[in-house]
Write a protein that holds these residues in place. Structure first.
Motif, PDB file in Angstrom:
ATOM      1  N   PRO A 122       7.488   9.008  52.939  1.00 59.23           N
ATOM      2  CA  PRO A 122       7.822  10.314  52.256  1.00 59.23           C
ATOM      3  C   PRO A 122       8.865  10.238  51.409  1.00 59.23           C
ATOM      4  CG  PRO A 122       9.253   9.805  54.548  1.00 59.23           C
ATOM      5  CD  PRO A 122       8.273   8.720  54.260  1.00 59.23           C
ATOM      6  N   ASN A 123       9.402  11.174  51.078  1.00 62.38           N
ATOM      7  CA  ASN A 123      10.390  11.220  49.882  1.00 62.38           C
ATOM      8  C   ASN A 123       9.804  10.661  48.630  1.00 62.38           C
ATOM      9  OD1 ASN A 123      12.701  11.973  48.141  1.00 62.38           O
ATOM     10  ND2 ASN A 123      13.922  10.202  49.246  1.00 62.38           N
ATOM     11  N   SER A 124       8.536  11.185  48.151  1.00 62.47           N
ATOM     12  CA  SER A 124       7.688  10.358  47.170  1.00 62.47           C
ATOM     13  C   SER A 124       7.254  11.514  46.198  1.00 62.47           C
ATOM     14  CB  SER A 124       6.648   9.709  47.794  1.00 62.47           C
ATOM     15  OG  SER A 124       5.766   9.441  46.808  1.00 62.47           O
ATOM     16  N   GLN A 125       7.152  11.161  45.018  1.00 61.19           N
ATOM     17  CA  GLN A 125       6.504  12.036  43.985  1.00 61.19           C
ATOM     18  C   GLN A 125       4.890  11.976  44.336  1.00 61.19           C
ATOM     19  OE1 GLN A 125       7.879  10.524  40.040  1.00 61.19           O
ATOM     20  NE2 GLN A 125       8.075  12.431  39.448  1.00 61.19           N
ATOM     21  N   GLY A 126       4.466  11.220  44.922  1.00 61.84           N
ATOM     22  CA  GLY A 126       3.037  11.204  45.109  1.00 61.84           C
ATOM     23  C   GLY A 126       2.362  10.173  44.151  1.00 61.84           C
ATOM     24  N   ILE A 127       1.125  10.465  43.903  1.00 63.68           N
ATOM     25  CA  ILE A 127       0.280   9.551  43.295  1.00 63.68           C
ATOM     26  C   ILE A 127      -0.388  10.223  42.101  1.00 63.68           C
ATOM     27  CG2 ILE A 127      -1.405   9.594  45.068  1.00 63.68           C
ATOM     28  CD1 ILE A 127      -2.267   6.659  44.718  1.00 63.68           C
ATOM     29  N   LEU A 128      -0.741   9.417  41.250  1.00 66.75           N
ATOM     30  CA  LEU A 128      -1.470  10.064  39.992  1.00 66.75           C
ATOM     31  C   LEU A 128      -2.327   9.136  39.253  1.00 66.75           C
ATOM     32  CD1 LEU A 128      -2.168  12.382  37.809  1.00 66.75           C
ATOM     33  CD2 LEU A 128       0.084  11.616  36.762  1.00 66.75           C
ATOM     34  N   SER A 129      -3.687   9.326  39.342  1.00 66.78           N
ATOM     35  CA  SER A 129      -4.511   8.925  38.354  1.00 66.78           C
ATOM     36  C   SER A 129      -5.204   9.598  37.345  1.00 66.78           C
ATOM     37  CB  SER A 129      -5.750   8.281  39.417  1.00 66.78           C
ATOM     38  OG  SER A 129      -6.585   7.268  38.732  1.00 66.78           O
ATOM     39  N   PRO A 130      -4.766   9.239  36.210  1.00 68.60           N
ATOM     40  CA  PRO A 130      -4.736  10.225  35.030  1.00 68.60           C
ATOM     41  C   PRO A 130      -6.231  10.747  34.907  1.00 68.60           C
ATOM     42  CG  PRO A 130      -3.037   8.876  34.409  1.00 68.60           C
ATOM     43  CD  PRO A 130      -3.552   8.488  35.581  1.00 68.60           C
ATOM     44  N   GLY A 131      -6.661  11.947  34.950  1.00 73.86           N
ATOM     45  CA  GLY A 131      -7.778  12.543  34.746  1.00 73.86           C
ATOM     46  C   GLY A 131      -8.805  12.302  35.979  1.00 73.86           C
ATOM     47  N   GLN A 132      -8.149  12.029  36.967  1.00 75.50           N
ATOM     48  CA  GLN A 132      -8.956  11.668  38.237  1.00 75.50           C
ATOM     49  C   GLN A 132      -8.520  12.538  39.321  1.00 75.50           C
ATOM     50  OE1 GLN A 132     -10.950   7.874  38.941  1.00 75.50           O
ATOM     51  NE2 GLN A 132      -9.633   7.060  37.332  1.00 75.50           N
ATOM     52  N   CYS A 133      -7.287  12.111  39.759  1.00 75.89           N
ATOM     53  CA  CYS A 133      -6.521  13.032  40.865  1.00 75.89           C
ATOM     54  C   CYS A 133      -5.311  12.791  40.854  1.00 75.89           C
ATOM     55  CB  CYS A 133      -7.148  12.006  42.074  1.00 75.89           C
ATOM     56  SG  CYS A 133      -6.647  12.904  43.804  1.00 75.89           S
ATOM     57  N   LYS A 134      -4.417  13.938  41.123  1.00 81.26           N
ATOM     58  CA  LYS A 134      -3.155  14.089  41.530  1.00 81.26           C
ATOM     59  C   LYS A 134      -2.939  14.642  42.924  1.00 81.26           C
ATOM     60  CE  LYS A 134       0.786  17.208  40.614  1.00 81.26           C
ATOM     61  NZ  LYS A 134       1.472  18.171  39.680  1.00 81.26           N
ATOM     62  N   ILE A 135      -2.089  13.641  43.590  1.00 80.55           N
ATOM     63  CA  ILE A 135      -1.468  14.244  44.709  1.00 80.55           C
ATOM     64  C   ILE A 135       0.091  14.293  45.120  1.00 80.55           C
ATOM     65  CG2 ILE A 135      -1.738  13.952  47.566  1.00 80.55           C
ATOM     66  CD1 ILE A 135      -4.409  12.646  47.207  1.00 80.55           C
ATOM     67  N   GLY A 136       0.588  15.159  45.167  1.00 74.28           N
ATOM     68  CA  GLY A 136       2.140  15.477  45.172  1.00 74.28           C
ATOM     69  C   GLY A 136       2.545  16.235  44.151  1.00 74.28           C
ATOM     70  N   VAL A 137       3.857  15.806  43.522  1.00 79.09           N
ATOM     71  CA  VAL A 137       4.586  16.746  42.739  1.00 79.09           C
ATOM     72  C   VAL A 137       4.773  16.275  41.523  1.00 79.09           C
ATOM     73  CG1 VAL A 137       5.607  17.833  44.563  1.00 79.09           C
ATOM     74  CG2 VAL A 137       6.923  16.135  43.718  1.00 79.09           C
ATOM     75  N   MET A 138       4.003  15.117  41.228  1.00 81.29           N
ATOM     76  CA  MET A 138       4.285  14.190  39.769  1.00 81.29           C
ATOM     77  C   MET A 138       3.845  15.109  38.782  1.00 81.29           C
ATOM     78  SD  MET A 138       3.108  10.104  39.297  1.00 81.29           S
ATOM     79  CE  MET A 138       3.637   9.872  40.906  1.00 81.29           C
ATOM     80  N   PRO A 139       4.533  15.135  37.557  1.00 77.75           N
ATOM     81  CA  PRO A 139       4.028  15.831  36.621  1.00 77.75           C
ATOM     82  C   PRO A 139       2.883  14.952  35.559  1.00 77.75           C
ATOM     83  CG  PRO A 139       6.420  14.781  35.955  1.00 77.75           C
ATOM     84  CD  PRO A 139       5.787  14.646  37.394  1.00 77.75           C
ATOM     85  N   THR A 140       2.050  16.037  35.121  1.00 72.62           N
ATOM     86  CA  THR A 140       0.898  15.143  34.350  1.00 72.62           C
ATOM     87  C   THR A 140       0.738  15.533  32.973  1.00 72.62           C
ATOM     88  OG1 THR A 140      -0.428  17.535  34.979  1.00 72.62           O
ATOM     89  CG2 THR A 140      -0.621  15.888  36.421  1.00 72.62           C
ATOM     90  N   VAL A 141       1.695  16.301  32.117  1.00 72.37           N
ATOM     91  CA  VAL A 141       1.646  16.600  30.974  1.00 72.37           C
ATOM     92  C   VAL A 141       1.767  15.443  30.283  1.00 72.37           C
ATOM     93  CG1 VAL A 141       4.159  16.908  30.804  1.00 72.37           C
ATOM     94  CG2 VAL A 141       2.726  17.974  29.351  1.00 72.37           C
ATOM     95  N   ASP A 142       2.557  14.376  30.478  1.00 78.21           N
ATOM     96  CA  ASP A 142       2.325  13.190  29.756  1.00 78.21           C
ATOM     97  C   ASP A 142       1.577  12.203  30.264  1.00 78.21           C
ATOM     98  OD1 ASP A 142       4.537  13.972  27.739  1.00 78.21           O
ATOM     99  OD2 ASP A 142       6.065  13.822  29.574  1.00 78.21           O
ATOM    100  N   ALA A 143       0.844  12.202  31.148  1.00 78.63           N
ATOM    101  CA  ALA A 143      -0.055  11.105  31.627  1.00 78.63           C
ATOM    102  C   ALA A 143      -1.593  10.986  30.824  1.00 78.63           C
ATOM    103  CB  ALA A 143      -0.455  11.602  33.180  1.00 78.63           C
ATOM    104  N   ARG A 144      -1.750   9.726  30.815  1.00 73.13           N
ATOM    105  CA  ARG A 144      -2.852   9.414  29.884  1.00 73.13           C
ATOM    106  C   ARG A 144      -3.775   8.326  30.662  1.00 73.13           C
ATOM    107  NH1 ARG A 144      -1.057  13.350  28.092  1.00 73.13           N
ATOM    108  NH2 ARG A 144      -0.399  13.888  25.864  1.00 73.13           N
ATOM    109  N   PRO A 145      -4.971   8.528  30.759  1.00 71.27           N
ATOM    110  CA  PRO A 145      -5.815   7.244  31.259  1.00 71.27           C
ATOM    111  C   PRO A 145      -5.323   5.984  30.419  1.00 71.27           C
ATOM    112  CG  PRO A 145      -7.041   9.198  31.080  1.00 71.27           C
ATOM    113  CD  PRO A 145      -5.878   9.532  30.124  1.00 71.27           C
ATOM    114  N   GLY A 146      -5.340   4.897  31.281  1.00 71.18           N
ATOM    115  CA  GLY A 146      -5.349   3.648  30.443  1.00 71.18           C
ATOM    116  C   GLY A 146      -5.306   2.333  31.752  1.00 71.18           C
TER     117      GLY A 146
END
Length: 292
Positions: A122-146
């Protein structure tokens, strides 16, 4: 590719009807993630955000085929929610709840033994795979696939370094917030193992801090496994006083254990490139690309 989640991940939200659950579910759906329902005891059969609600996780899994869950419920109820998801066979479980009691987390850790569930938090921002899936509270505005994999204990530094990477043309395969509590799910070593096997991840960034043993364990794994991909590490807290908790439960250095300098020394000896500031991370990554 990515680690832990991808475009085929089907997510349910435990606590979706609350204010935070509503906000972050709506964000993830708008981003394009596949969310298939929510769990709220007593509200089964209704809909929220045009998604079906279920009384239990097992019902949600049976009806939707969900293989991931976001736990976003108050701390006193978070452990039971995580255990319910584990028992229902959820594959990827993300808990963003802060201040989950440690004795509650000991029950969760026991439930994880022998289970097929990977817990992030717990106490996590979560996980983000840009353009595929976001689970949690991580912002996506600056994320780019790579091809840069990021594993982090710090939420704010994750956002800063992710943004700097994207501005430099360095997209991300997956960003994982491992969580800042002493007792938690996946750690740096789990992420490194997955990044090692992911053909689309070419370099890894570890964002560490004082307290715990995540960085020391990562250094030992990199050294002993012959980890072949470049790794850059930023460990903050070099000037933090010993014995004082800084920010959350996991950030405390006592009797010289878990200090930033000790972690940095072990990582450096394992062959990891050490960044002293957030700006240095991108410079190191660019250097790796030029050398390739």
């Amino acid at each position: 590719m990515s680690i832990f989640v991808n475009s085929e991940t089907k997510v349910i939200v435990q606590g979706m009807t609350g204010r935070a659950g509503t906000f972050y579910t709506d964000q993830a759906v708008r981003y394009g993630s596949t969310y298939v329902g929510g769990v709220r005891p007593g509200k089964g059969g209704r809909r929220h955000l045009d998604l079906p609600l279920f009384d239990t996780v097992q019902e949600a899994v049976s009806e939707t085929g969900a293989n991931a869950s976001l736990v976003i419920v108050p701390a006193p109820f978070a452990a039971n929610a995580m255990i319910e998801a584990i028992e229902a066979g959820i594959g990827t479980l993300v808990c963003v709840t802060e201040r989950v009691p440690q004795h509650d987390m000991s029950r969760v850790k026991a439930a994880l033994r022998g289970a097929d569930t990977m817990l992030i938090g717990p106490n996590s921002q979560g996980i983000l795979s840009p353009g595929q899936c976001k689970i949690g509270v991580m912002p996506t505005v600056d994320a780019r696939p790579g091809n840069i994999g990021i594993a982090s204990r710090s939420a704010s530094l994750t956002s800063e370094i992710l943004a700097q990477c994207s501005r430099a043309g360095l997209g991300q395969s997956t960003t994982v917030g491992v969580g800042g509590d002493t007792l938690h799910g996946v750690g740096f070593v789990d992420c490194l193992k997955r990044f090692r096997d992911d053909p689309d991840t070419e370099a890894v960034v570890l964002i560490g801090e004082i307290g715990g043993a995540e960085e020391e364990e990562a250094a030992a794994y990199i050294r002993d496994s012959g980890f072949a991909k470049p790794v850059v590490a930023l460990v903050v807290g070099r000037h933090a006083p010993q014995g004082r908790r800084m920010g959350h439960a996991g950030t405390v250095s006592a009797l010289g254990l878990g200090s930033a300098e000790e972690k940095i020394d072990r990582l450096r000896r394992a062959g990891v490139a050490i960044a002293r500031t957030a700006d240095d991370v991108v410079q190191a990554l660019v250097g790796f690309q030029k050398a390739a």
